[in-house]
Motif scaffolding. Structure first.
Motif, short mmCIF file in Angstrom:
data_model
loop_
_atom_site.label_atom_id
_atom_site.label_comp_id
_atom_site.label_asym_id
_atom_site.label_seq_id
_atom_site.Cartn_x
_atom_site.Cartn_y
_atom_site.Cartn_z
N UNK A 1 -12.95 6.21 49.28
CA UNK A 1 -11.82 5.29 49.45
C UNK A 1 -12.29 3.85 49.49
N UNK A 2 -13.39 3.61 50.18
CA UNK A 2 -13.91 2.24 50.28
C UNK A 2 -14.42 1.74 48.93
N UNK B 1 -22.51 -0.60 46.42
CA UNK B 1 -22.98 0.12 47.59
C UNK B 1 -22.98 -0.79 48.83
N UNK B 2 -23.44 -1.99 48.66
CA UNK B 2 -23.51 -2.93 49.78
C UNK B 2 -22.11 -3.28 50.27
N UNK B 3 -21.15 -3.44 49.33
CA UNK B 3 -19.78 -3.77 49.73
C UNK B 3 -19.17 -2.65 50.56
N UNK B 4 -19.44 -1.42 50.18
CA UNK B 4 -18.93 -0.28 50.95
C UNK B 4 -19.51 -0.29 52.36
N UNK B 5 -20.79 -0.57 52.48
CA UNK B 5 -21.42 -0.63 53.81
C UNK B 5 -20.80 -1.73 54.67
N UNK B 6 -20.59 -2.91 54.07
CA UNK B 6 -20.02 -4.03 54.81
C UNK B 6 -18.61 -3.71 55.26
N UNK C 1 -17.23 -0.77 55.65
CA UNK C 1 -17.25 0.31 56.65
C UNK C 1 -17.57 -0.27 58.03
N UNK C 2 -18.53 -1.19 58.09
CA UNK C 2 -18.87 -1.81 59.37
C UNK C 2 -17.71 -2.63 59.92
N UNK C 3 -17.03 -3.39 59.03
CA UNK C 3 -15.89 -4.21 59.47
C UNK C 3 -14.75 -3.34 60.01
N UNK D 1 -15.14 -0.36 61.34
CA UNK D 1 -15.59 0.53 62.39
C UNK D 1 -15.74 1.97 61.94
N UNK D 2 -16.05 2.17 60.66
CA UNK D 2 -16.24 3.52 60.12
C UNK D 2 -17.73 3.84 60.13
N UNK D 3 -18.19 4.77 60.95
CA UNK D 3 -19.62 5.08 60.99
C UNK D 3 -20.04 5.86 59.74
N UNK D 4 -21.11 5.43 59.10
CA UNK D 4 -21.61 6.11 57.91
C UNK D 4 -22.83 6.98 58.22
#
Length: 370
Positions: free
Chosen positions: A100-101, A121-126, A128-130, A132-135
């Motif tokens: 989804x991200x 990949x980096x955008x998804x990580x950022x 997710x962090x914003x 509050x979704x733990x990866x």
């Protein structure tokens, strides 16, 4: 001599049926992933759109370079069919979150038709962090994100070779016209508005179950759909054959719309692999026991383990498989397959065979399966 228009009509009917079968099996196709189906969907768009809408309540979107069949949610009685990793494991919540991200990142205004895999990949990580979704840890996050991107490639949303983790090399080409049609859940037109869903007619509910599920038990049908099955069985059989090349078989226990070609399926059975072979041997043994006087279709885990363990030493069957290394995990995989095929219903500590399991009862020499 057959008239030319008759040959053309017959050819068109075959082409429509093959396109419908392909879309039913893979609801997202592009000119890059399946040019034949996209071309056929474009040629027969009005007929296919009407058929899917009237018979199944599905929406078909056909664009210049893609076709997207928007299906309705599965019936609660249907076995779940989730996306899977390359090793066969089903997507978990984190993988779906990555998917989804990734789609959200691709839909951001200003995103071009090409995107660096590393940047995505980096955008998804950022994001997710914003949110509050733990990866999870680095390795699990990489696995989930790679699986999400691989699925987008399989759908044709992304093409090209994504760069390995940590590099900025190759880029993905984005199929931008398809992106808005990935989800079938549309947002309400305004805040706090919740349109009342329209009831699905019984005929559509029944046709959808027959098309999507390997077996439909009468016990799972409400009174209205059960009445449609009895009243319209001949018309149902005609439509299933005409629309998808399926053959309707109705018995006291329920109904089955099967594919004589054996290709219209997302789960090949019988099929290759130790889990498929074990599932076939297990259900055959249990179906044989069920025909004995007083046999009970309920099976506990200990009985399933015992039968699977008895199959393990047989030459050419399951020797050297995970059934030896981790019997409990192997039994869970086998049981999950039977549940997905509607051959079993799970319960605490085991499962119950459905009536469809009788199709795999061993046939005695010179006998027949009734």
């Amino acid at each position: 001599m057959t008239a030319p228009h008759t040959l053309t009509a017959a050819r068109d009917a075959v082409e429509r049926r093959e396109a419908a079968r392909a879309l039913l099996q893979q609801p997202i196709v592009t000119s890059a992933t399946d040019p034949v189906t996209v071309a056929a969907a474009r040629r027969h768009a009005p007929a296919l759109t009407a058929m899917f809408a009237e018979r199944l309540g599905y929406r078909l979107v056909v664009g210049p370079t893609f076709a997207r069949l928007e299906k309705a949610p599965l019936d609660p009685a249907s076995p779940p069919r989730g996306a899977r990793h390359a090793d066969g494991d089903h997507f978990g919540p984190t993988t779906y979150a990555c998917l989804a991200l990734a789609c959200a990142a691709l839909l951001v205004p200003g995103t071009g038709d090409e995107v660096s895999a590393a940047r995505l990949r980096e955008q998804v990580r950022v994001d997710a962090a914003d949110l509050g979704i733990p990866l999870g840890g680095e390795a699990s996050a990489r696995r989930d994100l790679d699986a999400a991107l691989q699925l987008l490639e399989e759908w044709g949303v992304l093409t090209g070779s994504g760069s390995p983790e940590g590099t900025s090399g190759p880029t993905f080409t984005v199929h931008r016209d398809l992106l808005p049609h990935l989800t079938t859940v549309h947002l309400p037109p305004a805040p706090h508005t919740h349109p009342t869903p329209q009831p699905v007619p019984a005929a559509v509910r029944l046709y959808r179950r027959l098309v999507e599920d390997p077996f439909v038990s009468r016990s799972e049908l409400d009174a209205e759909t059960a009445e449609v099955l009895v009243r319209d069985r001949h018309e149902l059989a005609r439509r299933l054959e005409e629309d998808f090349g399926l053959v309707l078989e109705i018995r006291a226990e329920g109904a089955l719309a099967y594919d004589p070609d054996g290709t219209l399926t997302d789960e090949q059975f019988p099929g290759p692999g130790p889990v498929q072979r074990a599932a076939l041997l297990l259900v055959s043994e249990l179906a044989a026991r069920q025909t004995d006087a007083g046999a009970e279709p309920q099976v506990d885990d200990a009985t399933a383990d015992e039968i699977l363990a008895g199959l393990t030493p047989a030459p050419g069957r399951l020797r050297g498989t995970a059934s030896v290394r981790d019997p409990a995990s192997f039994r869970r995989d086998v049981t999950a397959l039977l549940v997905r095929l509607n051959l079993a219903r799970p319960h605490d500590g085991g499962f119950t065979l459905t009536a469809a399991a009788a199709r795999y009862r061993p046939v005695p020499p010179g006998g027949s399966r009734r």
